[in-house]
Motif scaffolding. Structure first.
Motif, PDB file in Angstrom:
ATOM      1  N   GLY A   8     -64.952 -31.764 -88.232  1.00 17.13           N
ATOM      2  CA  GLY A   8     -65.557 -33.091 -88.273  1.00 17.13           C
ATOM      3  C   GLY A   8     -64.448 -34.108 -88.487  1.00 17.13           C
ATOM      4  N   LYS A   9     -64.839 -35.339 -88.675  1.00 20.68           N
ATOM      5  CA  LYS A   9     -63.837 -36.390 -88.872  1.00 20.68           C
ATOM      6  C   LYS A   9     -64.384 -37.430 -89.836  1.00 20.68           C
ATOM      7  N   CYS A  10     -63.480 -38.222 -90.373  1.00 17.98           N
ATOM      8  CA  CYS A  10     -63.964 -39.438 -91.017  1.00 17.98           C
ATOM      9  C   CYS A  10     -63.129 -40.584 -90.478  1.00 17.98           C
ATOM     10  N   ILE A  11     -63.745 -41.728 -90.413  1.00 19.30           N
ATOM     11  CA  ILE A  11     -63.012 -42.905 -89.923  1.00 19.30           C
ATOM     12  C   ILE A  11     -62.470 -43.648 -91.139  1.00 19.30           C
ATOM     13  N   LEU A  12     -61.170 -43.857 -91.144  1.00 11.76           N
ATOM     14  CA  LEU A  12     -60.554 -44.595 -92.259  1.00 11.76           C
ATOM     15  C   LEU A  12     -60.654 -46.101 -92.011  1.00 11.76           C
ATOM     16  N   GLY A  14     -61.951 -49.120 -88.812  1.00 13.77           N
ATOM     17  CA  GLY A  14     -62.262 -49.575 -87.454  1.00 13.77           C
ATOM     18  C   GLY A  14     -63.572 -49.111 -86.842  1.00 13.77           C
ATOM     19  N   GLU A  15     -64.455 -48.424 -87.625  1.00 12.89           N
ATOM     20  CA  GLU A  15     -65.732 -48.056 -87.014  1.00 12.89           C
ATOM     21  C   GLU A  15     -66.471 -49.314 -86.565  1.00 12.89           C
ATOM     22  N   HIS A  16     -67.321 -49.186 -85.623  1.00 12.32           N
ATOM     23  CA  HIS A  16     -68.077 -50.262 -84.963  1.00 12.32           C
ATOM     24  C   HIS A  16     -67.157 -51.189 -84.153  1.00 12.32           C
ATOM     25  N   ALA A  17     -66.055 -51.663 -84.761  1.00 10.02           N
ATOM     26  CA  ALA A  17     -65.161 -52.541 -83.992  1.00 10.02           C
ATOM     27  C   ALA A  17     -64.618 -51.774 -82.778  1.00 10.02           C
ATOM     28  N   VAL A  18     -64.447 -50.462 -82.923  1.00 10.03           N
ATOM     29  CA  VAL A  18     -63.872 -49.655 -81.840  1.00 10.03           C
ATOM     30  C   VAL A  18     -64.786 -49.616 -80.612  1.00 10.03           C
ATOM     31  N   VAL A  19     -66.085 -49.766 -80.830  1.00  7.62           N
ATOM     32  CA  VAL A  19     -67.015 -49.764 -79.697  1.00  7.62           C
ATOM     33  C   VAL A  19     -66.715 -50.974 -78.789  1.00  7.62           C
ATOM     34  N   TYR A  20     -66.087 -52.019 -79.379  1.00  7.81           N
ATOM     35  CA  TYR A  20     -65.765 -53.246 -78.636  1.00  7.81           C
ATOM     36  C   TYR A  20     -64.282 -53.332 -78.256  1.00  7.81           C
ATOM     37  N   VAL A 127     -76.206 -39.129 -74.832  1.00  7.37           N
ATOM     38  CA  VAL A 127     -77.342 -39.106 -75.763  1.00  7.37           C
ATOM     39  C   VAL A 127     -77.380 -40.325 -76.692  1.00  7.37           C
ATOM     40  N   GLN A 128     -76.435 -41.285 -76.530  1.00  3.56           N
ATOM     41  CA  GLN A 128     -76.411 -42.496 -77.374  1.00  3.56           C
ATOM     42  C   GLN A 128     -76.602 -43.744 -76.523  1.00  3.56           C
ATOM     43  N   GLU A 129     -77.480 -43.667 -75.559  1.00  2.00           N
ATOM     44  CA  GLU A 129     -77.785 -44.814 -74.676  1.00  2.00           C
ATOM     45  C   GLU A 129     -76.525 -45.448 -74.094  1.00  2.00           C
ATOM     46  N   ARG A 131     -73.652 -45.922 -75.382  1.00  2.00           N
ATOM     47  CA  ARG A 131     -72.719 -46.601 -76.301  1.00  2.00           C
ATOM     48  C   ARG A 131     -72.074 -45.570 -77.220  1.00  2.00           C
ATOM     49  N   ALA A 132     -70.847 -45.202 -76.925  1.00  2.00           N
ATOM     50  CA  ALA A 132     -70.115 -44.300 -77.819  1.00  2.00           C
ATOM     51  C   ALA A 132     -68.638 -44.491 -77.559  1.00  2.00           C
ATOM     52  N   SER A 133     -67.885 -44.565 -78.631  1.00  2.00           N
ATOM     53  CA  SER A 133     -66.437 -44.586 -78.435  1.00  2.00           C
ATOM     54  C   SER A 133     -65.969 -43.132 -78.424  1.00  2.00           C
ATOM     55  N   PRO A 134     -64.759 -42.889 -77.943  1.00  2.00           N
ATOM     56  CA  PRO A 134     -64.289 -41.493 -77.921  1.00  2.00           C
ATOM     57  C   PRO A 134     -63.710 -41.040 -79.267  1.00  2.00           C
ATOM     58  N   THR A 135     -63.898 -41.849 -80.329  1.00  2.00           N
ATOM     59  CA  THR A 135     -63.233 -41.574 -81.614  1.00  2.00           C
ATOM     60  C   THR A 135     -63.556 -40.194 -82.175  1.00  2.00           C
ATOM     61  N   ASP A 136     -64.841 -39.898 -82.303  1.00  2.00           N
ATOM     62  CA  ASP A 136     -65.241 -38.649 -82.961  1.00  2.00           C
ATOM     63  C   ASP A 136     -64.756 -37.433 -82.183  1.00  2.00           C
ATOM     64  N   THR A 137     -64.973 -37.474 -80.873  1.00  2.00           N
ATOM     65  CA  THR A 137     -64.619 -36.297 -80.074  1.00  2.00           C
ATOM     66  C   THR A 137     -63.107 -36.117 -79.999  1.00  2.00           C
ATOM     67  N   PRO A 199     -78.724 -42.463 -87.789  1.00  2.00           N
ATOM     68  CA  PRO A 199     -78.515 -42.231 -86.356  1.00  2.00           C
ATOM     69  C   PRO A 199     -77.522 -43.246 -85.775  1.00  2.00           C
ATOM     70  N   THR A 200     -76.402 -42.740 -85.256  1.00  2.00           N
ATOM     71  CA  THR A 200     -75.325 -43.616 -84.762  1.00  2.00           C
ATOM     72  C   THR A 200     -75.842 -44.606 -83.719  1.00  2.00           C
ATOM     73  N   GLY A 201     -76.633 -44.086 -82.763  1.00  2.00           N
ATOM     74  CA  GLY A 201     -77.119 -44.931 -81.657  1.00  2.00           C
ATOM     75  C   GLY A 201     -77.841 -46.162 -82.190  1.00  2.00           C
ATOM     76  N   MET A 203     -77.555 -47.603 -85.211  1.00  2.00           N
ATOM     77  CA  MET A 203     -76.652 -48.517 -85.924  1.00  2.00           C
ATOM     78  C   MET A 203     -75.804 -49.323 -84.934  1.00  2.00           C
ATOM     79  N   VAL A 204     -75.323 -48.647 -83.885  1.00  2.00           N
ATOM     80  CA  VAL A 204     -74.490 -49.322 -82.880  1.00  2.00           C
ATOM     81  C   VAL A 204     -75.324 -50.379 -82.146  1.00  2.00           C
ATOM     82  N   ALA A 205     -76.577 -50.030 -81.851  1.00  2.00           N
ATOM     83  CA  ALA A 205     -77.463 -50.991 -81.180  1.00  2.00           C
ATOM     84  C   ALA A 205     -77.739 -52.178 -82.108  1.00  2.00           C
TER      85      ALA A 205
HETATM   86  C1  MEV Z   1     -69.317 -43.436 -85.405  1.00  2.00           C
HETATM   87  O1  MEV Z   1     -68.656 -42.385 -86.100  1.00  2.00           O
HETATM   88  C2  MEV Z   1     -68.425 -44.592 -85.251  1.00  2.00           C
HETATM   89  C3  MEV Z   1     -68.981 -45.787 -84.517  1.00  2.00           C
HETATM   90  O2  MEV Z   1     -67.867 -46.683 -84.345  1.00  2.00           O
HETATM   91  C4  MEV Z   1     -69.600 -45.450 -83.197  1.00  2.00           C
HETATM   92  C5  MEV Z   1     -68.590 -44.988 -82.162  1.00  2.00           C
HETATM   93  O3  MEV Z   1     -67.382 -45.164 -82.337  1.00  2.00           O
HETATM   94  O4  MEV Z   1     -69.077 -44.441 -81.143  1.00  2.00           O
HETATM   95  C6  MEV Z   1     -70.031 -46.531 -85.342  1.00  2.00           C
END
Ligand code: MEV
Length: 323
Positions: A8-12, A14-20, A127-129, A131-137, A199-201, A203-205
């Motif tokens: 798994g991962k944790c984001i230190l 930039g979450e949400h901002a990374v989607v943009y 599966v997230q309509e 909207r997903a950044s490649p961060t987690d994967t 649910p990520t989808g 929150m992102v929406a």
């Molecule tokens: C989810 O771990 C992080 C978000 O920035 C969504 C994404 O990057 O797809 C909220």
């Protein structure tokens, strides 16, 4: 039987901002998802009859990516991650399944980690309509400290580029690896699960909706962008005090984007005296927070006292592997 493990991962930062298109810094953690696959008389996932609607990532990878039409499979999944908690459990599952299927279908071909990260990302997006950044994967596939950004990031190694058509238009990201300082013994990440799934989808929406209703909230994204750059610089210098301060600051801006929650704020506050810094991590609205500390036991105790479930990880674990 074929087995694979993906962290798994944790984001230190930039979450949400990374989607943009802003940068995010993610760290692979010790805990992850273990998958085993064997051929069988009937389709089974997790000991039950395979229901594609319950396992959309698995269904997508099997059919859309591998076009699998072979014998039925019995897929066992053991996850050490709290699910729907911002720890990238679905990305870890996609990567572990992808790695195991690759080994089964192409036993003589070496696993291409970049391809795997890309396929995991397309499964997440599907599966997230969209909207997903490649961060987690990417963090789960590559391991260590991964930076995802729309632009080059100083002091990092470029690994690959990827793009996605989202409901808000086309997004492109580059994936970088950041070397971690040698002196990091004694520094730990402590994850605290609120017990509420997020649910990520959704929150992102929610953020997309907020930005369209209140355009000035874009300033929060810009502030997170700056903190991320400073936090990454501190991390690469091994200045963990500064990393902690940047995490505290990042949490405030995530609150202003309405993605924190009372329980996340409670856990973040509770660990303050024993950590260098703390913030929510991942999509928010529940899920997990992360603290950085030299005293992981005390921080874990504080998380428990405040009603959360703690989990301790080293900084920057290894990426996906076929076992
Ligand atoms: C989810 O771990 C992080 C978000 O920035 C969504 C994404 O990057 O797809 C909220």
């Amino acid at each position: 039987m074929i087995e694979a493990f993906a962290p798994g991962k944790c984001i230190l930062f930039g979450e949400h901002a990374v989607v943009y298109g802003h940068p995010a810094v993610a760290m692979a953690i010790d805990q992850g998802v273990h998958v085993s696959i064997k051929k069988s008389e009937e389709w089974r996932v997790g000991g039950e009859k395979f229901d594609p609607s319950k396992h959309p990532h698995i269904s997508y990878i099997l059919h859309e990516i591998f076009s699998y039409d072979g014998e039925p499979l019995d897929i066992k999944i053991e996850s050490q991650l709290f699910s729907a908690a911002g720890l990238g459990s679905s990305a870890a599952l996609s990567n572990a399944i992808g790695a195991a299927l690759h080994k089964m279908i192409k036993p003589n071909e070496e696993l291409d980690i970049v391809k795997l990260a890309k396929l995991g990302h397309s499964a997440e997006a599907a599966v997230q309509e969209g909207r997903a950044s490649p961060t987690d994967t990417a963090a789960s596939a590559l391991g260590g400290c991964v930076v995802v950004s729309g632009e080059p990031v100083k002091g990092t190694e470029h690994i690959f580029d990827t793009e996605l058509i989202t409901p808000e238009g086309k997004r492109s990201w580059s994936i970088f690896k950041s070397a971690l300082p040698e002196k990091k013994e004694g520094i730990w990440l402590i994850l605290g699960f609120t017990g509420e799934s997020s649910p990520t989808g959704k929150m992102v929406a929610g953020v997309a909706d907020l930005l369209s209703r209140v355009p000035s909230k874009k300033n929060e994204m810009d502030a997170i962008n700056e903190i991320t750059i400073k936090g990454l610089d501190a991390l690469s210098r091994g200045d963990f005090e500064a990393v902690g301060l940047a995490m505290d600051e990042c949490h405030k801006h995530l609150r202003n984007l309405n993605v924190s929650s009372d329980s996340l704020d409670r856990l973040v506050e509770a660990v303050g005296p024993y950590s260098l810094g703390a913030k929510m991590t991942g999509a928010g609205g529940g899920g997990c927070m992360v603290a950085i500390s030299r005293d992981p036991q005390r921080v874990s105790e504080q998380i428990e006292i405040a009603g959360g479930k703690p989990m301790i990880s080293r900084i920057g674990s290894k990426g996906v592997k076929i076992i």
